[in-house]
Design an enzyme around this catalytic site. Structure first.
Site, PDB file in Angstrom:
ATOM      1  N   LYS A 144       0.832  -1.212   0.000  1.00 34.17           N
ATOM      2  CA  LYS A 144       0.000   0.000   0.000  1.00 34.17           C
ATOM      3  C   LYS A 144       0.861   1.255   0.000  1.00 34.17           C
ATOM      4  O   LYS A 144       0.494   2.275  -0.572  1.00 34.17           O
ATOM      5  CB  LYS A 144      -0.950   0.011   1.200  1.00 34.17           C
ATOM      6  CG  LYS A 144      -2.339  -0.531   0.874  1.00 34.17           C
ATOM      7  CD  LYS A 144      -2.430  -2.037   0.912  1.00 34.17           C
ATOM      8  CE  LYS A 144      -2.408  -2.730  -0.405  1.00 34.17           C
ATOM      9  NZ  LYS A 144      -2.492  -4.202  -0.291  1.00 34.17           N
ATOM     10  N   GLY A 162       9.583 -21.777  16.425  1.00 32.63           N
ATOM     11  CA  GLY A 162       8.837 -22.672  17.309  1.00 32.63           C
ATOM     12  C   GLY A 162       8.489 -23.982  16.626  1.00 32.63           C
ATOM     13  O   GLY A 162       8.202 -24.026  15.433  1.00 32.63           O
ATOM     14  N   ILE A 168      -2.820  -9.785  -5.594  1.00 26.78           N
ATOM     15  CA  ILE A 168      -1.409  -9.409  -5.438  1.00 26.78           C
ATOM     16  C   ILE A 168      -0.797  -9.038  -6.786  1.00 26.78           C
ATOM     17  O   ILE A 168      -0.098  -8.036  -6.926  1.00 26.78           O
ATOM     18  CB  ILE A 168      -0.627 -10.554  -4.745  1.00 26.78           C
ATOM     19  CG1 ILE A 168      -1.137 -10.715  -3.308  1.00 26.78           C
ATOM     20  CG2 ILE A 168       0.874 -10.301  -4.772  1.00 26.78           C
ATOM     21  CD1 ILE A 168      -0.566 -11.908  -2.562  1.00 26.78           C
ATOM     22  N   GLU A 213      -3.269 -14.891 -16.882  1.00 29.84           N
ATOM     23  CA  GLU A 213      -4.208 -15.518 -15.939  1.00 29.84           C
ATOM     24  C   GLU A 213      -4.799 -16.771 -16.583  1.00 29.84           C
ATOM     25  O   GLU A 213      -5.292 -16.727 -17.706  1.00 29.84           O
ATOM     26  CB  GLU A 213      -5.310 -14.513 -15.567  1.00 29.84           C
ATOM     27  CG  GLU A 213      -6.495 -15.079 -14.805  1.00 29.84           C
ATOM     28  CD  GLU A 213      -6.106 -15.784 -13.504  1.00 29.84           C
ATOM     29  OE1 GLU A 213      -5.445 -15.164 -12.659  1.00 29.84           O
ATOM     30  OE2 GLU A 213      -6.468 -16.978 -13.342  1.00 29.84           O
ATOM     31  N   GLY A 251      -0.745 -17.762  -6.148  1.00 28.16           N
ATOM     32  CA  GLY A 251      -1.454 -18.181  -4.933  1.00 28.16           C
ATOM     33  C   GLY A 251      -0.493 -18.383  -3.784  1.00 28.16           C
ATOM     34  O   GLY A 251       0.737 -18.300  -3.946  1.00 28.16           O
ATOM     35  N   HIS A 308     -23.317  15.418   1.991  1.00 29.32           N
ATOM     36  CA  HIS A 308     -23.145  15.834   0.603  1.00 29.32           C
ATOM     37  C   HIS A 308     -22.079  16.910   0.526  1.00 29.32           C
ATOM     38  O   HIS A 308     -22.073  17.810   1.355  1.00 29.32           O
ATOM     39  CB  HIS A 308     -24.450  16.386   0.047  1.00 29.32           C
ATOM     40  CG  HIS A 308     -24.298  16.934  -1.345  1.00 29.32           C
ATOM     41  ND1 HIS A 308     -24.206  16.112  -2.450  1.00 29.32           N
ATOM     42  CD2 HIS A 308     -24.164  18.211  -1.801  1.00 29.32           C
ATOM     43  CE1 HIS A 308     -24.041  16.873  -3.535  1.00 29.32           C
ATOM     44  NE2 HIS A 308     -24.017  18.139  -3.164  1.00 29.32           N
TER      45      HIS A 308
HETATM   46  C1  LIG Z   1       1.680  -8.592  -1.352  1.00 29.98           C
HETATM   47  C2  LIG Z   1       0.579  -8.890  -0.371  1.00 29.98           C
HETATM   48  C3  LIG Z   1      -0.354  -7.929  -0.125  1.00 29.98           C
HETATM   49  C4  LIG Z   1      -1.376  -8.177   0.786  1.00 29.98           C
HETATM   50  N1  LIG Z   1      -2.286  -7.194   0.992  1.00 29.98           N
HETATM   51  C5  LIG Z   1      -3.289  -7.418   1.857  1.00 29.98           C
HETATM   52  C6  LIG Z   1      -4.235  -6.398   2.116  1.00 29.98           C
HETATM   53  O1  LIG Z   1      -4.148  -5.299   1.574  1.00 29.98           O
HETATM   54  N2  LIG Z   1      -5.224  -6.665   2.992  1.00 29.98           N
HETATM   55  C7  LIG Z   1      -5.342  -7.872   3.621  1.00 29.98           C
HETATM   56  O2  LIG Z   1      -6.273  -8.056   4.397  1.00 29.98           O
HETATM   57  N3  LIG Z   1      -4.451  -8.870   3.389  1.00 29.98           N
HETATM   58  C8  LIG Z   1      -3.434  -8.656   2.540  1.00 29.98           C
HETATM   59  N4  LIG Z   1      -2.515  -9.638   2.327  1.00 29.98           N
HETATM   60  C9  LIG Z   1      -2.676 -10.924   3.039  1.00 29.98           C
HETATM   61  C10 LIG Z   1      -2.139 -10.831   4.472  1.00 29.98           C
HETATM   62  O3  LIG Z   1      -0.807 -10.405   4.450  1.00 29.98           O
HETATM   63  C11 LIG Z   1      -2.255 -12.183   5.159  1.00 29.98           C
HETATM   64  O4  LIG Z   1      -3.570 -12.656   5.054  1.00 29.98           O
HETATM   65  C12 LIG Z   1      -1.877 -12.076   6.609  1.00 29.98           C
HETATM   66  O5  LIG Z   1      -0.550 -11.625   6.771  1.00 29.98           O
HETATM   67  C13 LIG Z   1      -2.041 -13.428   7.306  1.00 29.98           C
HETATM   68  O6  LIG Z   1      -1.696 -13.286   8.642  1.00 29.98           O
HETATM   69  P1  LIG Z   1      -1.181 -14.522   9.506  1.00 29.98           P
HETATM   70  O7  LIG Z   1      -0.935 -13.990  10.872  1.00 29.98           O
HETATM   71  O8  LIG Z   1      -2.085 -15.669   9.354  1.00 29.98           O
HETATM   72  O9  LIG Z   1       0.189 -14.972   8.856  1.00 29.98           O
HETATM   73  P2  LIG Z   1       1.502 -14.187   8.445  1.00 29.98           P
HETATM   74  O10 LIG Z   1       1.281 -12.739   8.320  1.00 29.98           O
HETATM   75  O11 LIG Z   1       2.062 -14.902   7.271  1.00 29.98           O
HETATM   76  O12 LIG Z   1       2.458 -14.380   9.707  1.00 29.98           O
HETATM   77  C14 LIG Z   1       2.969 -15.615  10.058  1.00 29.98           C
HETATM   78  C15 LIG Z   1       4.207 -15.362  10.908  1.00 29.98           C
HETATM   79  O13 LIG Z   1       4.562 -16.569  11.525  1.00 29.98           O
HETATM   80  C16 LIG Z   1       5.975 -16.674  11.549  1.00 29.98           C
HETATM   81  N5  LIG Z   1       6.253 -18.091  11.671  1.00 29.98           N
HETATM   82  C17 LIG Z   1       5.845 -19.086  10.862  1.00 29.98           C
HETATM   83  N6  LIG Z   1       6.199 -20.275  11.354  1.00 29.98           N
HETATM   84  C18 LIG Z   1       6.883 -20.016  12.511  1.00 29.98           C
HETATM   85  C19 LIG Z   1       7.494 -20.844  13.480  1.00 29.98           C
HETATM   86  N7  LIG Z   1       7.456 -22.165  13.383  1.00 29.98           N
HETATM   87  N8  LIG Z   1       8.098 -20.240  14.526  1.00 29.98           N
HETATM   88  C20 LIG Z   1       8.117 -18.883  14.655  1.00 29.98           C
HETATM   89  N9  LIG Z   1       7.551 -18.069  13.763  1.00 29.98           N
HETATM   90  C21 LIG Z   1       6.925 -18.636  12.713  1.00 29.98           C
HETATM   91  C22 LIG Z   1       6.412 -16.062  10.221  1.00 29.98           C
HETATM   92  O14 LIG Z   1       7.756 -15.619  10.307  1.00 29.98           O
HETATM   93  C23 LIG Z   1       5.416 -14.914  10.104  1.00 29.98           C
HETATM   94  O15 LIG Z   1       5.941 -13.735  10.675  1.00 29.98           O
HETATM   95  C24 LIG Z   1      -1.460  -9.420   1.449  1.00 29.98           C
HETATM   96  C25 LIG Z   1      -0.497 -10.398   1.207  1.00 29.98           C
HETATM   97  C26 LIG Z   1       0.514 -10.142   0.314  1.00 29.98           C
HETATM   98  C27 LIG Z   1       1.546 -11.202   0.084  1.00 29.98           C
END
Ligand SMILES: Cc1cc2nc3c(=O)[nH]c(=O)nc-3n(C[C@H](O)[C@H](O)[C@H](O)COP(=O)(O)OP(=O)(O)OC[C@H]3O[C@@H](n4cnc5c(N)ncnc54)[C@H](O)[C@@H]3O)c2cc1C
Length: 493
Positions: A79, A143, A213, A232, A299, A472
């Protein structure tokens, strides 16, 4: 407990343990009431909410900053670059319409990327601050869930630590899917991570995957001067989006200069020093695209890093996602999972909400997750925002429905902005007028959708929005008018 429009909401009294604090650095063996694996938007929000509810909480995150994909290489940096590149495009193409002359306009990509990094850093530091404020311990390491209540952490600084927990929340997120013939080097063949850091504007960026993305990052580099071709496999870009919105999006994006190859498969690639030849095939016809850079955005898949589902007896779904119920409980007692790791829509706000639900269930509250009013946004320009069902989904369900649409060309504020592409569209039940879907494409619709989400949350009707007074001149009047249009009562169109 209060029931609104068929939904049950719970209002919580402060937990009696809310004042318990967790001080000090972790020792070699530690006990927590809650251990969260992953510090992305799912994990960090779950950890904060659990701590707010008085639970001694540790979050294990292996990266050097908190915030996960979203804050570090997803939502926030994309963003930031979308914002900067929009300013650049405005200065280049539209400033003169406002009587603003911009001579000697030039791109300082280095500064643009530095600003993006600073925005990311403000956000990661913000999460760290919230951890300190809420007394969440951040354990920096990787972890591994050994068994239901034990997490082994390989500390970033060396050594291991075993965490015993009453409850574990898995929030390990997702990782980008790679193509076997286009392995990421994050320089020329990139995932989202590399596409946020190109040192120079690509001459020809081929984007494989016309989803959110691909379109967002493709738009950034097109605005900065790259030729961008989007390939696509499905018949249109943005698969799963309402057909009217897709049609308008394709029209506007094409006019902006994005090139689309829909219904087209990428079959291979030849990688040379100076270029990447991407082989594509559409209806049996093969051809090639000569790229300098390739963004593979086909994906993402759940990350089960540190989670040996087989050994643990943890149930997974067909796409490798962790199976959960509506309280975010996995098949293992005491183990919860949230966010991208459990599949569904891969969105930060979904992950956050699931994190809140998991924490509240652990604290003994009768919370549960529902996805009825989950919005999705694409931050291209015009933006796209949706909630609920598409018209096609409603039609295929056999339900009788009516639609209403209002174009931004008929909205005074949009005209003052010079941003009159797009529309707001509603789908409502033909008999009850209940809102079933809302699909917007236009200026700032990422903000406009929130009012509709609230209406969905209360199972509102089109008339509820139609009879609500809107200031408005605002873009939000298009929402009111589209709702009135469902009732055949739009005033300005
Ligand atoms: C380019 C891009 C743009 C996006 N834009 C948007 C948007 O505008 N709006 C929106 O809603 N979503 C957006 N998303 C999606 C969004 O980023 C994800 O849905 C979101 O980050 C998911 O959150 P999460 O906490 O499930 O996982 P993640 O954000 O992936 O976090 C997982 C974390 O777990 C850590 N981790 C994993 N395994 C371990 C382990 N075993 N031990 C310790 N740490 C670990 C990783 O290092 C990571 O920091 C975007 C994604 C991308 C790639």
């Amino acid at each position: 407990m209060v029931a609104f429009g068929g939904h049950t909401r719970y209002f919580f009294a402060p937990h009696p343990l809310a004042s318990v604090t967790v001080e000090g650095a972790p020792t070699e063996q530690q006990e927590s009431e809650v251990v969260v694996i992953g510090g992305g938007p799912g994990g960090y929000v779950a950890a904060i909410r659990a701590a707010q509810l008085g639970l001694k909480t540790t979050c294990v995150e292996s990266a050097s900053t908190l915030g996960g994909t979203c804050v570090n290489v997803g939502c926030i940096p994309s963003k930031a670059l979308l914002q900067s590149s929009e300013h650049f495009e405005f200065a280049r193409l539209h400033a003169h319409e406002h009587g603003i002359g911009v001579d000697g306009l030039r791109l300082d990509l280095h500064q643009m990327l530095r600003r993006k990094d600073e925005v990311v850093s403000q956000n990661t530091r913000g999460v760290e601050f919230l951890f300190r404020k809420n007394k969440v311990t951040w354990l920096k390491g990787h972890g591994r869930l050994l068994k239901e209540n034990v997490v082994d952490v390989a500390l970033n600084e060396g050594g291991n630590l075993q965490l015993k927990a009453r409850h574990v929340i898995i929030a390990t997120g997702s990782v980008p899917v790679e193509l076997p013939f286009l392995r990421f080097d994050e320089k020329r063949i990139v995932s989202n991570t590399g596409a946020l850091t190109f040192a120079e504007v690509p001459s020809h960026l081929v984007v494989i995957g016309g989803g959110v993305i691909g379109l967002e990052l493709g738009s950034v580099w097109r605005r900065l001067g790259a030729k961008v071709s989007v390939v696509e496999m499905m018949p249109t870009i943005l698969p799963g989006t309402d057909d009217d919105v897709v049609k308008e999006a394709e029209r506007v994006f094409r006019r902006q200069g994005l090139e689309f190859h829909a219904g087209t498969r990428v079959t291979g690639a030849d990688i040379a020093d100076d270029r990447i030849v991407v082989h594509i095939e559409r209806e049996g016809q093969a051809r090639t695209l000569d790229a300098t850079h390739v963004l593979v955005s086909v994906g993402r898949k759940p990350s089960l890093s540190g989670i040996d589902a087989g050994a643990l007896g943890l149930d997974l779904g067909a796409r490798g996602e962790i199976t959960v119920n509506d309280q975010m409980r996995t098949s293992l007692p005491d183990v919860f999972a949230i966010g991208d790791a459990v599949g569904g829509k891969l969105l930060a706000h979904k992950a956050e909400e699931e994190g809140v639900i998991a924490a509240e269930v652990i604290a003994g509250h009768p919370a549960h997750m529902h996805y009825h009013s989950m919005p999705s946004v694409v931050y291209t320009w015009p933006e796209i925002a949706t909630v609920g069902l598409t018209e096609r989904e409603v039609r295929e369900s056999g339900r009788e429905y009516k639609t209403g649409k209002f174009p931004f060309t008929a909205n005074g504020r949009a005209r003052t902005m010079g941003e009159a592409s797009g529309f707001v569209k509603f789908i409502a039940d033909a008999k009850t007028d209940e809102l079933l879907g809302c699909h917007m494409i236009g200026p700032n619709v990422s903000e406009l959708i929130s009012e509709v989400v609230l209406a969905f949350e209360y199972r509102g009707a089109a008339e509820d929005l139609g009879i609500t007074v809107h200031s408005h001149p605002t873009l939000s009047e298009a929402v009111k008018e589209a709702a009135l249009s469902v009732l055949g009562r739009a005033i300005h169109f």
